[in-house]
Scaffold this motif. Structure first.
Motif, PDB file in Angstrom:
ATOM      1  N   TYR A  16       0.834  -1.201   0.000  1.00  0.00           N
ATOM      2  CA  TYR A  16       0.000   0.000   0.000  1.00  0.00           C
ATOM      3  C   TYR A  16       0.868   1.250   0.000  1.00  0.00           C
ATOM      4  O   TYR A  16       0.643   2.185  -0.752  1.00  0.00           O
ATOM      5  N   LEU A  17       1.856   1.266   0.886  1.00  0.00           N
ATOM      6  CA  LEU A  17       2.654   2.472   1.094  1.00  0.00           C
ATOM      7  C   LEU A  17       3.667   2.726  -0.010  1.00  0.00           C
ATOM      8  O   LEU A  17       4.062   3.869  -0.227  1.00  0.00           O
ATOM      9  N   THR A  18       4.079   1.696  -0.728  1.00  0.00           N
ATOM     10  CA  THR A  18       5.082   1.893  -1.770  1.00  0.00           C
ATOM     11  C   THR A  18       4.501   1.866  -3.182  1.00  0.00           C
ATOM     12  O   THR A  18       5.060   2.490  -4.082  1.00  0.00           O
TER      13      THR A  18
ATOM     14  N   SER B 266      -0.587   8.100   8.450  1.00  0.00           N
ATOM     15  CA  SER B 266       0.625   8.833   8.835  1.00  0.00           C
ATOM     16  C   SER B 266       1.667   8.806   7.727  1.00  0.00           C
ATOM     17  O   SER B 266       2.318   9.820   7.453  1.00  0.00           O
ATOM     18  N   CYS B 267       1.815   7.654   7.065  1.00  0.00           N
ATOM     19  CA  CYS B 267       2.855   7.499   6.040  1.00  0.00           C
ATOM     20  C   CYS B 267       2.405   7.959   4.650  1.00  0.00           C
ATOM     21  O   CYS B 267       3.254   8.221   3.787  1.00  0.00           O
ATOM     22  N   ALA B 268       1.106   8.062   4.421  1.00  0.00           N
ATOM     23  CA  ALA B 268       0.622   8.490   3.103  1.00  0.00           C
ATOM     24  C   ALA B 268       0.261   9.966   3.076  1.00  0.00           C
ATOM     25  O   ALA B 268       0.501  10.648   2.081  1.00  0.00           O
ATOM     26  N   ALA B 269      -0.309  10.473   4.165  1.00  0.00           N
ATOM     27  CA  ALA B 269      -0.796  11.850   4.155  1.00  0.00           C
ATOM     28  C   ALA B 269      -0.424  12.634   5.408  1.00  0.00           C
ATOM     29  O   ALA B 269      -0.633  13.836   5.456  1.00  0.00           O
TER      30      ALA B 269
ATOM     31  N   GLU C 263      -1.912   6.189  -4.134  1.00  0.00           N
ATOM     32  CA  GLU C 263      -3.068   6.800  -4.786  1.00  0.00           C
ATOM     33  C   GLU C 263      -4.368   6.203  -4.252  1.00  0.00           C
ATOM     34  O   GLU C 263      -5.343   6.918  -4.021  1.00  0.00           O
ATOM     35  N   LEU C 264      -4.389   4.895  -4.044  1.00  0.00           N
ATOM     36  CA  LEU C 264      -5.587   4.258  -3.501  1.00  0.00           C
ATOM     37  C   LEU C 264      -5.871   4.754  -2.087  1.00  0.00           C
ATOM     38  O   LEU C 264      -7.029   4.990  -1.728  1.00  0.00           O
ATOM     39  N   LEU C 265      -4.835   4.898  -1.290  1.00  0.00           N
ATOM     40  CA  LEU C 265      -5.035   5.359   0.082  1.00  0.00           C
ATOM     41  C   LEU C 265      -5.618   6.765   0.113  1.00  0.00           C
ATOM     42  O   LEU C 265      -6.596   7.026   0.807  1.00  0.00           O
ATOM     43  N   VAL C 266      -5.028   7.671  -0.659  1.00  0.00           N
ATOM     44  CA  VAL C 266      -5.499   9.057  -0.648  1.00  0.00           C
ATOM     45  C   VAL C 266      -6.924   9.141  -1.185  1.00  0.00           C
ATOM     46  O   VAL C 266      -7.769   9.847  -0.621  1.00  0.00           O
ATOM     47  N   SER C 267      -7.222   8.406  -2.243  1.00  0.00           N
ATOM     48  CA  SER C 267      -8.593   8.433  -2.772  1.00  0.00           C
ATOM     49  C   SER C 267      -9.570   7.823  -1.765  1.00  0.00           C
ATOM     50  O   SER C 267     -10.702   8.285  -1.629  1.00  0.00           O
ATOM     51  N   ARG C 268      -9.123   6.798  -1.014  1.00  0.00           N
ATOM     52  CA  ARG C 268      -9.995   6.223   0.015  1.00  0.00           C
ATOM     53  C   ARG C 268     -10.306   7.250   1.102  1.00  0.00           C
ATOM     54  O   ARG C 268     -11.437   7.339   1.576  1.00  0.00           O
ATOM     55  N   TYR C 269      -9.303   8.036   1.498  1.00  0.00           N
ATOM     56  CA  TYR C 269      -9.549   9.056   2.516  1.00  0.00           C
ATOM     57  C   TYR C 269     -10.544  10.098   2.009  1.00  0.00           C
ATOM     58  O   TYR C 269     -11.431  10.540   2.747  1.00  0.00           O
ATOM     59  N   GLU C 270     -10.399  10.483   0.760  1.00  0.00           N
ATOM     60  CA  GLU C 270     -11.353  11.440   0.180  1.00  0.00           C
ATOM     61  C   GLU C 270     -12.779  10.879   0.203  1.00  0.00           C
ATOM     62  O   GLU C 270     -13.731  11.568   0.584  1.00  0.00           O
ATOM     63  N   LEU C 271     -12.917   9.627  -0.201  1.00  0.00           N
ATOM     64  CA  LEU C 271     -14.246   9.010  -0.239  1.00  0.00           C
ATOM     65  C   LEU C 271     -14.809   8.811   1.163  1.00  0.00           C
ATOM     66  O   LEU C 271     -16.013   9.000   1.394  1.00  0.00           O
TER      67      LEU C 271
ATOM     68  N   VAL D 216       8.671   5.535   4.753  1.00  0.00           N
ATOM     69  CA  VAL D 216       7.918   4.283   4.649  1.00  0.00           C
ATOM     70  C   VAL D 216       8.678   3.215   5.421  1.00  0.00           C
ATOM     71  O   VAL D 216       9.846   2.942   5.116  1.00  0.00           O
ATOM     72  N   PRO D 217       8.054   2.620   6.433  1.00  0.00           N
ATOM     73  CA  PRO D 217       8.751   1.563   7.181  1.00  0.00           C
ATOM     74  C   PRO D 217       9.125   0.395   6.272  1.00  0.00           C
ATOM     75  O   PRO D 217       8.397   0.055   5.341  1.00  0.00           O
ATOM     76  N   GLU D 218      10.261  -0.198   6.567  1.00  0.00           N
ATOM     77  CA  GLU D 218      10.688  -1.388   5.838  1.00  0.00           C
ATOM     78  C   GLU D 218       9.809  -2.574   6.253  1.00  0.00           C
ATOM     79  O   GLU D 218       9.212  -2.564   7.337  1.00  0.00           O
TER      80      GLU D 218
END
Length: 197
Positions: free
Chosen positions: A99-101, A167-170, A105-113, A177-179
């Motif tokens: 998700y983080l790497t 926290s890591c996307a927005a 885009e999916l994460l940010v769009s999910r937050y918007e929705l 990004v944690p390993e």
């Protein structure tokens, strides 16, 4: 060679993927039928023809988001129900790292929705129903891992994941990004706290 005309399925995916991309890039205000047509490279009116209302366009985006999120891990990468904590930790860490790497885009769009769903009861109902496909399997995995309260533990684990992803996307850790090893350690700590041992 003649250009291929998109089938209804591929056109629907083009529209939905363009909507998700616009949500991530421009936010909710940037999501219009016309902007989706342009982003998808489709003739004007294509999106309106497929999703006549804003609600229909938002539902299209939510549905596609769920499809794409479900594909972050392939079925053969999912932990077997009786695989114990290590299998669960490995699968969760792999999904979160992807998700983080690869899927910010999916994460940010999910937050918007998700935020829009707090303002639109009709979208809230659809968003929640679509999201339930992820809650039930997580509860089953927690039960298989030995949880005596799988519903509560699934909520706690999902909340920890959501907090880390935000926290890591927005959020304030967006540049870090944690390993995978760090994520495995985090999941192991969370699960030990819930399951003991």
């Amino acid at each position: 060679m003649a250009a291929r005309t998109p089938t209804s399925t591929s056109r629907a995916e083009l529209i939905a993927d363009a909507a998700l991309r616009l949500l991530a890039e421009r936010g909710m205000r940037g999501l219009t039928h016309r902007a989706v047509d342009e982003a998808a490279g489709l003739p004007q009116g294509s999106t309106s023809n497929y999703a006549r209302t804003r609600q229909a366009l938002l539902e299209t985006a939510v549905r596609r988001l769920a499809e794409r999120e479900a594909a972050v891990l392939t079925p053969d990468e999912l932990p077997v129900p009786d695989g114990g904590m290590d299998g669960l930790v490995d699968a969760l860490a792999l999904a979160l790292h992807r998700y983080l790497t690869r899927h910010r885009e999916l994460l940010v769009s999910r937050y918007e929705l998700a935020l829009e769903a707090t303002r639109r009861p009709e979208l809230r109902e659809f968003y929640d129903a679509t999201g339930s496909q992820f809650r039930e399997p997580l509860k089953a995995l927690m039960a298989a891992a030995g949880s005596t309260e799988p519903e509560r533990h699934a909520l706690s684990l999902a909340a920890w994941c959501e907090g880390l992803m935000f926290s890591c996307a927005a959020g304030s850790y967006h540049a870090a990004v944690p390993e995978p090893a760090e994520l495995r350690t985090g999941f192991r700590e969370q699960l030990r706290g819930m399951l003991g041992g």
